[in-house]
Design a protein around this motif. Structure first.
Motif, PDB file in Angstrom:
ATOM      1  N   PRO A 160       0.849  -1.206   0.000  1.00 49.50           N
ATOM      2  CA  PRO A 160       0.000   0.000   0.000  1.00 49.50           C
ATOM      3  C   PRO A 160       0.882   1.251   0.000  1.00 49.50           C
ATOM      4  O   PRO A 160       2.014   1.227   0.451  1.00 49.50           O
ATOM      5  CB  PRO A 160      -0.791  -0.131   1.309  1.00 49.50           C
ATOM      6  N   PRO A 161       0.378   2.321  -0.543  1.00 51.80           N
ATOM      7  CA  PRO A 161       1.174   3.542  -0.574  1.00 51.80           C
ATOM      8  C   PRO A 161       1.449   4.047   0.841  1.00 51.80           C
ATOM      9  O   PRO A 161       0.597   3.946   1.735  1.00 51.80           O
ATOM     10  CB  PRO A 161       0.319   4.521  -1.363  1.00 51.80           C
ATOM     11  N   ALA A 162       2.617   4.557   1.049  1.00 56.07           N
ATOM     12  CA  ALA A 162       2.995   5.058   2.374  1.00 56.07           C
ATOM     13  C   ALA A 162       2.235   6.362   2.648  1.00 56.07           C
ATOM     14  O   ALA A 162       2.090   7.207   1.781  1.00 56.07           O
ATOM     15  CB  ALA A 162       4.485   5.303   2.418  1.00 56.07           C
ATOM     16  N   ILE A 163       1.767   6.468   3.864  1.00 54.25           N
ATOM     17  CA  ILE A 163       1.046   7.684   4.271  1.00 54.25           C
ATOM     18  C   ILE A 163       1.995   8.513   5.130  1.00 54.25           C
ATOM     19  O   ILE A 163       2.543   8.040   6.122  1.00 54.25           O
ATOM     20  CB  ILE A 163      -0.236   7.328   5.052  1.00 54.25           C
TER      21      ILE A 163
END
Length: 81
Positions: A74-77
């Motif tokens: 998942p994309p890093a937040i």
């Protein structure tokens, strides 16, 4: 389909090549050509069926792999935003 095409072309071809052939010889040639035409039609339809199935599975597999890759990474937040 293939049997009809084979019988038609085979019968006409054999009759044109051997114009003095007897009716029995032409009939045997037509039947033989029909059998070969049916075999060719069966092989062609089987080949196309396998190719279609393989392409469909490859397409589904590529789409599933793409979904798994996105879900696994998942994309890093950024908490500072």
């Amino acid at each position: 389909g293939g049997a009809l095409v084979g019988a038609e072309f085979g019968g006409l071809g054999l009759a044109a090549i051997y114009p003095r052939a007897s009716v029995a010889a032409v009939a045997l040639g037509v039947i033989s050509s029909a059998v070969l035409g049916a075999l060719a039609g069966f092989l062609a339809s089987s080949f196309l069926s396998v190719v279609r199935q393989a392409l469909a599975e490859a397409h589904r597999g590529a789409a599933a792999a793409k979904c798994r890759t996105v879900a696994a990474n998942p994309p890093a937040i950024d908490p500072n935003r």
